[in-house]
Design a protein around this motif. Structure first.
Motif, PDB file in Angstrom:
ATOM      1  N   GLU A  59       8.353 -30.320 -11.379  1.00 15.52           N
ATOM      2  CA  GLU A  59       8.246 -31.166 -10.360  1.00 15.52           C
ATOM      3  C   GLU A  59       7.686 -30.740  -9.176  1.00 15.52           C
ATOM      4  OE1 GLU A  59       9.153 -33.932 -10.363  1.00 15.52           O
ATOM      5  OE2 GLU A  59       9.452 -34.437  -8.678  1.00 15.52           O
ATOM      6  N   ARG A 119       4.218 -30.379 -10.055  1.00 18.18           N
ATOM      7  CA  ARG A 119       3.573 -31.921  -9.942  1.00 18.18           C
ATOM      8  C   ARG A 119       3.106 -32.535  -7.991  1.00 18.18           C
ATOM      9  NH1 ARG A 119       5.301 -36.733 -10.312  1.00 18.18           N
ATOM     10  NH2 ARG A 119       6.899 -36.235  -9.926  1.00 18.18           N
ATOM     11  N   ARG A 120       4.477 -32.457  -7.415  1.00 21.04           N
ATOM     12  CA  ARG A 120       4.661 -32.877  -5.967  1.00 21.04           C
ATOM     13  C   ARG A 120       3.947 -32.041  -5.518  1.00 21.04           C
ATOM     14  NH1 ARG A 120       9.303 -35.573  -3.777  1.00 21.04           N
ATOM     15  NH2 ARG A 120      10.447 -36.752  -5.590  1.00 21.04           N
ATOM     16  N   GLN A 176      11.361 -26.319  -2.471  1.00 23.46           N
ATOM     17  CA  GLN A 176      12.102 -25.147  -3.687  1.00 23.46           C
ATOM     18  C   GLN A 176      13.357 -25.223  -2.342  1.00 23.46           C
ATOM     19  OE1 GLN A 176       9.094 -21.994  -2.839  1.00 23.46           O
ATOM     20  NE2 GLN A 176       8.523 -22.094  -4.208  1.00 23.46           N
ATOM     21  N   VAL A 177      12.871 -25.620  -0.928  1.00 24.32           N
ATOM     22  CA  VAL A 177      13.975 -25.473  -0.081  1.00 24.32           C
ATOM     23  C   VAL A 177      15.577 -26.450  -0.591  1.00 24.32           C
ATOM     24  CG1 VAL A 177      14.580 -26.513   2.192  1.00 24.32           C
ATOM     25  CG2 VAL A 177      13.534 -24.296   2.045  1.00 24.32           C
ATOM     26  N   ALA A 178      14.655 -28.039  -0.934  1.00 25.23           N
ATOM     27  CA  ALA A 178      15.620 -28.947  -0.986  1.00 25.23           C
ATOM     28  C   ALA A 178      16.324 -29.064  -2.986  1.00 25.23           C
ATOM     29  CB  ALA A 178      15.026 -29.746  -0.898  1.00 25.23           C
ATOM     30  N   GLY A 179      15.545 -27.141  -3.181  1.00 19.44           N
ATOM     31  CA  GLY A 179      16.124 -27.070  -4.564  1.00 19.44           C
ATOM     32  C   GLY A 179      15.575 -28.656  -5.897  1.00 19.44           C
ATOM     33  N   TYR A 180      14.325 -27.611  -5.220  1.00 23.39           N
ATOM     34  CA  TYR A 180      13.618 -29.020  -6.807  1.00 23.39           C
ATOM     35  C   TYR A 180      13.310 -28.025  -7.601  1.00 23.39           C
ATOM     36  CZ  TYR A 180      12.790 -33.286  -4.318  1.00 23.39           C
ATOM     37  OH  TYR A 180      13.729 -34.407  -3.820  1.00 23.39           O
ATOM     38  N   GLN A 181      13.179 -28.377  -9.236  1.00 22.25           N
ATOM     39  CA  GLN A 181      12.940 -27.671  -9.934  1.00 22.25           C
ATOM     40  C   GLN A 181      11.540 -27.194 -10.684  1.00 22.25           C
ATOM     41  OE1 GLN A 181      14.961 -29.195 -13.483  1.00 22.25           O
ATOM     42  NE2 GLN A 181      15.885 -27.507 -13.890  1.00 22.25           N
TER      43      GLN A 181
END
Lengths: 222, 344
Positions: free
Chosen positions: A113, A116-117, A105-110
């Motif tokens: 995604e 999934r990760r 979340q901090v790195a701005g993933y949707q």
């Protein structure tokens, strides 16, 4: 991957935590740091994480001189380094899933995604079935595995672990070490601080012995 | 650089990534470990909206505590707002009083009636003049006889000593000291005009008092706004302390300062907006409570004056202003306290 060039660290109190340390850790290596408490293990890791800055000397991570990294860039640097703590630093106001999702979340993933990760990382530490639990309801070993999942969810090339098995019994420690070894096998560079000599012997990996802020041993333990 | 990309599509649909990916793919540059820009922008927006909602839910999760802060903010905003409403109402009364502040124009004695009527027409052409009342000498004498109690004396007079008078009603836009003074000079310059009387002092005093009161309300409002800043700043400081662990972890996993700041800024915004809404309600309740006695009082004075509250626009502005104050207060607290929390 990690290179220290005559690095010294003196805390404001006056004691030298590290004194002219040189070291080199290659990409894909798995090394252990050992020594008494106060020998400089934690300081060494904090320098790599940029939680501290060296008093003298230079630290390189992936050929990047950390001295030249401004504090504005520290967050982006940290996204590429996974860290596991002895006290796991989990947040008890949210689920296991949300704890592991934090770096993404901090790195701005949707969101899709992220989901999934996170599930992939939890699956790796065999805790997928507990994703909705609050980490406070988990055992010490499970909590540590959640901490590891959080450290690797961003797929960092470098993983640091400060006494990751400090509070665990030998069997759980072996589990945790097996996990680290798996990550190392797929190319992650791993540095683990531990004072459990038996464990270090069993792992049969390179060990850096620290004493009084100096490296006094470098190589596989006899 | 370190790290590895979220390989574009590493797994087939449904495939579980139980097995670690082969080591070969790992050497790819770390520029890939970052999400794509477009995705990042979407995620950024999504984070803003989720943070906004989460902060609001967090406030609603501790209703009593939040309500207390909202009330403090509301009272601090409602006080100057109520004063502003009161001032507006007094100004309205003032205008209606000023309407009656007419200019008395005394015409030269012996002027013929036709000439006076012409003068009256000319005065009416002035934009600053609303109406002109012509009082003939005879009418003036009759009024004097009726009201002065000196009827007998008047009857003894051979000749009517009173001049014709024109009562000039200034137009609404001309009701301020400068415009009235200018109008007075224009009238005095007319032929046949002997004297112009205007109770300037009264108008001027009212004007000054209004200005003074306006400034007082402004100063009071500024002081209380500072109070709101401090209250919200302090509340946010406590919130930061309460979430210290979370801030540390977020910073350790690479959260930027902006990311860490965001929830607290939204919290401040919600405190401000909630307080502003409550303030609007407080003012409305107060007005409702006062409106019926004020209406009765006005009726006793044969006035159709009614209390005027905050309009929609005023209310909206008040809420927005409160929101801004909240945001600013949170910003101050965050700027001061967040940098002190660093992982060690």
């Amino acid at each position: 991957m990690i290179r220290f060039d005559a690095v010294s660290k003196r805390y404001p109190g006056g004691q030298d935590a590290l004194a002219r340390v040189d070291l080199d850790v290659a990409k894909g290596e798995m090394v252990f740091l050992t020594g008494h408490s106060g020998a400089g293990k934690s300081t060494l890791m904090k320098l790599i994480m940029l939680m501290e800055r060296p008093t003298a000397g230079q630290v390189f991570v992936d050929n990047r001189n950390l001295n030249r990294l401004s504090s504005r860039h520290i967050p982006f640097f940290r996204r590429n380094v996974g860290v596991v703590f002895q006290n796991h630093q989990l947040l008890f106001d949210r689920s296991v899933f949300d704890n592991v999702a934090l770096p993404l979340q901090v790195a701005g993933y949707q969101a899709n995604e992220v989901g999934r990760r996170v599930r992939a990382a939890l699956d790796k530490v065999s805790l997928l079935h507990k994703e909705r639990h609050n980490p406070i309801t988990l055992s010490g070993g499970e909590q540590q595995r959640v901490g590891i999942a959080r450290a690797v969810v961003n797929k960092p090339a470098l993983l640091l672990a400060d006494e990751p098995t400090g509070n665990l019994d030998p069997e759980l420690s072996a589990d945790i070490m097996r996990l680290f070894r798996q990550f190392n096998e797929v190319g992650v560079t791993i540095m683990i601080a531990s004072h459990d000599i038996d464990l270090l012997r069993r792992m049969n990996k390179r060990v850096l012995g620290l004493d009084g802020g100096r490296i006094v041993h470098d190589g596989v333990l006899p | 650089m370190i790290g590895r990309k979220p390989a574009a599509r590493p797994n087939k649909k449904g495939a579980k990534s139980t097995k670690p990916a082969p080591a070969k793919t790992r050497s790819q540059g770390a520029s890939q470990s970052r999400a794509r820009l477009g995705d990042k922008l979407d995620a950024w927006q999504a984070h803003h909206s989720t943070t906004a909602i989460e902060s609001l839910l967090r406030l609603l999760g501790t209703p009593l505590q939040s309500l207390l802060t909202w009330l403090v903010v509301a009272i601090a905003i409602a006080l100057p707002a109520a004063l502003y409403v009161a001032l507006n109402n007094v100004q309205n009364i003032g205008y209606s009083w000023q309407d009656s502040s007419q200019i008395s124009v005394f015409v030269e004695k012996g002027a013929r009636e036709n000439a006076v009527r012409e003068l009256s027409e000319r005065l009416l052409e002035d934009d600053a003049v609303n109406a002109v009342d012509y009082i003939t000498p005879d009418a003036a004498l009759a009024e004097f006889r009726a009201h002065s109690g000196l009827g007998r004396v008047v009857d003894d007079l051979d000749d009517n000593p009173l001049p014709a008078v024109l009562l000039v009603q200034p137009a609404e836009q001309a009701v301020n000291p400068q415009a009235l003074e200018a109008l007075r000079t224009r009238i005095a310059d007319q032929a046949l005009v002997a004297e112009v009387r205007l109770d300037m002092q009264w108008v001027e005093r009212l004007h000054q008092i209004m200005q003074l009161a306006g400034r007082g309300v402004l100063a009071f409002g500024l002081l209380l706004a500072m109070g709101v800043l401090l209250v919200i700043g302090n509340t946010i400081r406590l919130a930061i302390e309460n979430r210290r662990d979370e801030i540390l972890v977020v910073k350790l996993v690479g959260g930027t300062d902006a990311f860490v700041r965001r929830p607290f800024l939204y919290t401040g915004l919600w405190y401000g907006i909630g307080g502003g809404l409550l303030a609007v309600m407080l003012v409305a309740i107060g007005l409702w409570w006062l409106s019926s006695p004020v209406a009765h009082l006005a009726d006793l004075y044969q006035s159709d004056f009614r209390l005027r509250g905050l309009g929609w626009i005023d209310s909206l502005q008040l809420v927005l202003l409160a929101g801004l104050l909240g945001l600013l207060g949170a910003w101050l607290a965050v700027a001061r306290h967040l940098s002190q929390i660093e992982p060690r």
